[in-house]
Motif scaffolding. Structure first.
Motif, PDB file in Angstrom:
ATOM      1  N   GLY A  53      16.804 -19.362  20.755  1.00  0.00           N
ATOM      2  CA  GLY A  53      17.103 -18.503  21.875  1.00  0.00           C
ATOM      3  C   GLY A  53      17.838 -16.986  21.421  1.00  0.00           C
ATOM      4  N   GLU A  54      17.763 -16.946  20.240  1.00  0.00           N
ATOM      5  CA  GLU A  54      18.242 -15.495  19.670  1.00  0.00           C
ATOM      6  C   GLU A  54      17.273 -14.440  19.460  1.00  0.00           C
ATOM      7  OE1 GLU A  54      20.794 -15.929  16.175  1.00  0.00           O
ATOM      8  OE2 GLU A  54      21.699 -17.602  16.869  1.00  0.00           O
ATOM      9  N   MET A  55      17.723 -13.265  19.624  1.00  0.00           N
ATOM     10  CA  MET A  55      16.863 -12.268  19.530  1.00  0.00           C
ATOM     11  C   MET A  55      16.305 -12.109  18.041  1.00  0.00           C
ATOM     12  SD  MET A  55      16.773 -10.847  22.704  1.00  0.00           S
ATOM     13  CE  MET A  55      16.260  -9.385  22.996  1.00  0.00           C
ATOM     14  N   ILE A  56      15.027 -11.741  18.135  1.00  0.00           N
ATOM     15  CA  ILE A  56      14.325 -11.492  16.709  1.00  0.00           C
ATOM     16  C   ILE A  56      14.721  -9.989  16.621  1.00  0.00           C
ATOM     17  CG2 ILE A  56      12.313 -11.549  15.534  1.00  0.00           C
ATOM     18  CD1 ILE A  56      11.307 -13.829  17.292  1.00  0.00           C
ATOM     19  N   PRO A  57      15.193  -9.725  15.420  1.00  0.00           N
ATOM     20  CA  PRO A  57      15.423  -8.199  15.199  1.00  0.00           C
ATOM     21  C   PRO A  57      14.048  -7.350  14.886  1.00  0.00           C
ATOM     22  CG  PRO A  57      16.190  -9.669  13.335  1.00  0.00           C
ATOM     23  CD  PRO A  57      15.832 -10.481  14.441  1.00  0.00           C
ATOM     24  N   ALA A  58      14.177  -6.170  15.269  1.00  0.00           N
ATOM     25  CA  ALA A  58      13.171  -5.308  15.215  1.00  0.00           C
ATOM     26  C   ALA A  58      12.574  -5.242  13.830  1.00  0.00           C
ATOM     27  CB  ALA A  58      13.297  -4.106  15.659  1.00  0.00           C
ATOM     28  N   HIS A  59      11.180  -5.366  13.404  1.00  0.00           N
ATOM     29  CA  HIS A  59      10.946  -5.183  12.128  1.00  0.00           C
ATOM     30  C   HIS A  59       9.327  -4.565  11.968  1.00  0.00           C
ATOM     31  CE1 HIS A  59       9.722  -7.170   8.239  1.00  0.00           C
ATOM     32  NE2 HIS A  59       9.890  -5.940   7.837  1.00  0.00           N
ATOM     33  N   PHE A  60       9.101  -3.302  11.946  1.00  0.00           N
ATOM     34  CA  PHE A  60       8.017  -2.845  12.062  1.00  0.00           C
ATOM     35  C   PHE A  60       7.693  -1.579  11.178  1.00  0.00           C
ATOM     36  CE2 PHE A  60       9.571   1.081  14.374  1.00  0.00           C
ATOM     37  CZ  PHE A  60      10.765   0.300  14.997  1.00  0.00           C
ATOM     38  N   ILE A  61       6.461  -1.275  10.979  1.00  0.00           N
ATOM     39  CA  ILE A  61       6.065  -0.371  10.169  1.00  0.00           C
ATOM     40  C   ILE A  61       6.333   1.133  10.850  1.00  0.00           C
ATOM     41  CG2 ILE A  61       4.107   0.703   8.983  1.00  0.00           C
ATOM     42  CD1 ILE A  61       2.941  -1.859   8.614  1.00  0.00           C
ATOM     43  N   GLN A  62       6.848   1.858  10.154  1.00  0.00           N
ATOM     44  CA  GLN A  62       7.485   3.186  10.938  1.00  0.00           C
ATOM     45  C   GLN A  62       6.122   4.324  10.358  1.00  0.00           C
ATOM     46  OE1 GLN A  62      11.447   3.721   9.620  1.00  0.00           O
ATOM     47  NE2 GLN A  62      11.871   3.430  11.923  1.00  0.00           N
ATOM     48  N   GLU A  63       5.702   4.282   9.086  1.00  0.00           N
ATOM     49  CA  GLU A  63       5.040   5.279   8.426  1.00  0.00           C
ATOM     50  C   GLU A  63       3.868   4.742   7.703  1.00  0.00           C
ATOM     51  OE1 GLU A  63       7.410   8.585   7.800  1.00  0.00           O
ATOM     52  OE2 GLU A  63       5.892   9.884   7.039  1.00  0.00           O
ATOM     53  N   VAL A  64       2.821   5.277   7.989  1.00  0.00           N
ATOM     54  CA  VAL A  64       1.572   4.971   7.032  1.00  0.00           C
ATOM     55  C   VAL A  64       1.032   6.266   6.584  1.00  0.00           C
ATOM     56  CG1 VAL A  64      -0.619   3.625   6.866  1.00  0.00           C
ATOM     57  CG2 VAL A  64       1.252   2.836   8.540  1.00  0.00           C
ATOM     58  N   LYS A  65       0.908   6.278   5.186  1.00  0.00           N
ATOM     59  CA  LYS A  65       0.371   7.633   4.400  1.00  0.00           C
ATOM     60  C   LYS A  65      -1.005   7.287   3.992  1.00  0.00           C
ATOM     61  CE  LYS A  65       2.447  10.324   1.492  1.00  0.00           C
ATOM     62  NZ  LYS A  65       3.710  10.893   1.000  1.00  0.00           N
ATOM     63  N   CYS A  66      -1.795   8.250   4.374  1.00  0.00           N
ATOM     64  CA  CYS A  66      -3.192   7.966   3.352  1.00  0.00           C
ATOM     65  C   CYS A  66      -3.609   9.044   2.614  1.00  0.00           C
ATOM     66  CB  CYS A  66      -4.269   7.645   4.313  1.00  0.00           C
ATOM     67  SG  CYS A  66      -5.654   6.966   3.457  1.00  0.00           S
ATOM     68  N   GLU A  67      -3.857   8.969   1.292  1.00  0.00           N
ATOM     69  CA  GLU A  67      -3.887  10.130   0.438  1.00  0.00           C
ATOM     70  C   GLU A  67      -5.281   9.884  -0.054  1.00  0.00           C
ATOM     71  OE1 GLU A  67      -0.094  10.811  -1.987  1.00  0.00           O
ATOM     72  OE2 GLU A  67      -0.130   8.888  -1.132  1.00  0.00           O
ATOM     73  N   HIS A  68      -5.960  11.189  -0.454  1.00  0.00           N
ATOM     74  CA  HIS A  68      -7.271  11.061  -0.938  1.00  0.00           C
ATOM     75  C   HIS A  68      -7.040  12.390  -2.027  1.00  0.00           C
ATOM     76  CE1 HIS A  68     -11.155  13.306  -1.459  1.00  0.00           C
ATOM     77  NE2 HIS A  68     -11.232  12.044  -2.089  1.00  0.00           N
ATOM     78  N   GLY A  69      -7.271  12.043  -3.228  1.00  0.00           N
ATOM     79  CA  GLY A  69      -7.057  13.087  -4.395  1.00  0.00           C
ATOM     80  C   GLY A  69      -5.669  13.598  -4.425  1.00  0.00           C
ATOM     81  N   GLY A  70      -4.537  12.689  -3.956  1.00  0.00           N
ATOM     82  CA  GLY A  70      -3.294  13.251  -4.376  1.00  0.00           C
ATOM     83  C   GLY A  70      -2.764  13.960  -3.090  1.00  0.00           C
ATOM     84  N   LYS A  71      -3.793  14.338  -2.047  1.00  0.00           N
ATOM     85  CA  LYS A  71      -3.167  15.056  -0.854  1.00  0.00           C
ATOM     86  C   LYS A  71      -3.288  14.049   0.330  1.00  0.00           C
ATOM     87  CE  LYS A  71      -5.618  19.425  -1.573  1.00  0.00           C
ATOM     88  NZ  LYS A  71      -6.684  19.876  -0.759  1.00  0.00           N
TER      89      LYS A  71
END
Lengths: 104, 154
Positions: free
Chosen positions: A37-55
């Motif tokens: 019955g306890e709240m499950i703490p927030a746990h989520f991805i905030q940032e996803v970065k995709c790079e190609h050739g270092g950019k």
């Protein structure tokens, strides 16, 4: 840490399409544990970065409203078969992971 | 003894410095860019102005939202946003009636096509709003999705 990312990139003509699946609970912090019955703490991805050739190609900023085990897909120009795309994520607890894939 | 601990100390700090310069600590920098106020905003206008600096927007027919008309499970609603607008620098997805409406914001560089897909959670039947930023202006489109089982909490 076990690999949390499955990534695939395919080139067709001028455009490369990247599809990725990330294994992550994406807890909103609003859910209750059914047993305690306890709240499950927030746990989520905030940032996803995709790079190609270092950019950076795409930088996704996410809230807790993105589904569990998130999927994302996008496309970009300028990739050749054999190039590497790199995807990395960071969550609100500071955990992170990254994976690379060859463009097919 | 003292010399030994001194050596240890310098070794430890130099590894941190190396790690930082090699980019191993970049997630911390990245994290700082996460717009907390926008994601915590409880209405659409606040979310948009905290994210983009303005809530002024124009409805545009050239934005296409692909999402189911009826989503059986609100916890997993696939959404694809694409647009023919040129020079798109960001695409945001807002779920109108979620507690915190902003679901995601995708920052696109010039190489990226103006098309993204992901899956989001929706608490109840509501509109999905796609916000496209191009040349400092915001364009929006809406699509109603009926949700039979809500996906925020249980």
């Amino acid at each position: 840490m076990a690999k949390s990312i499955r990534i695939r990139a395919k080139v067709k003509g001028q455009t490369a399409t990247v599809k990725a699946l990330i294994t992550h609970p994406m807890e909103t912090g609003l859910r209750k544990d059914a047993k305690t019955g306890e709240m499950i703490p927030a746990h989520f991805i905030q940032e996803v970065k995709c790079e190609h050739g270092g950019k950076t190609v795409v930088n996704a900023l996410w809230g807790a409203a993105v589904s569990k085990n998130p999927y994302l897909s996008f496309a970009f120009t300028g990739a050749k078969p054999g190039d590497t795309v790199k995807l990395s994520w960071v969550d609100n607890k500071g955990k992170s992971d990254s994976a690379e894939a060859k463009v097919k | 003894m003292k010399r030994r601990s001194f050596l240890k100390g310098t070794l430890a700090s130099s590894t941190i410095a190396v790690a930082a310069s090699a980019g191993l600590l970049t997630p911390r920098h990245v994290l700082a860019a996460w717009p907390e106020s926008a994601f915590e905003a409880e209405n659409i206008e606040d979310a948009m102005s905290n994210l983009f600096g303005t809530a002024d927007n124009k409805a545009a027919d050239s934005i296409n939202i692909k999402a189911p008309d009826i989503a059986e499970n609100g916890a997993v609603v696939p959404v694809t946003v694409s647009t023919t607008i040129k020079g798109v620098s960001a695409i945001a997805i807002i779920a109108e009636k979620n507690g915190t409406p902003l679901a995601a914001n995708f920052e696109l560089t010039s190489n990226a096509k103006a098309m993204i897909s992901t899956r989001i959670k929706m608490g109840k039947t509501m509109d999905i709003i796609a916000v496209v930023k191009s040349g400092g202006k915001l364009f929006t489109a809406r699509k109603n999705v009926k949700v039979t089982i809500g996906g925020c909490g249980g």
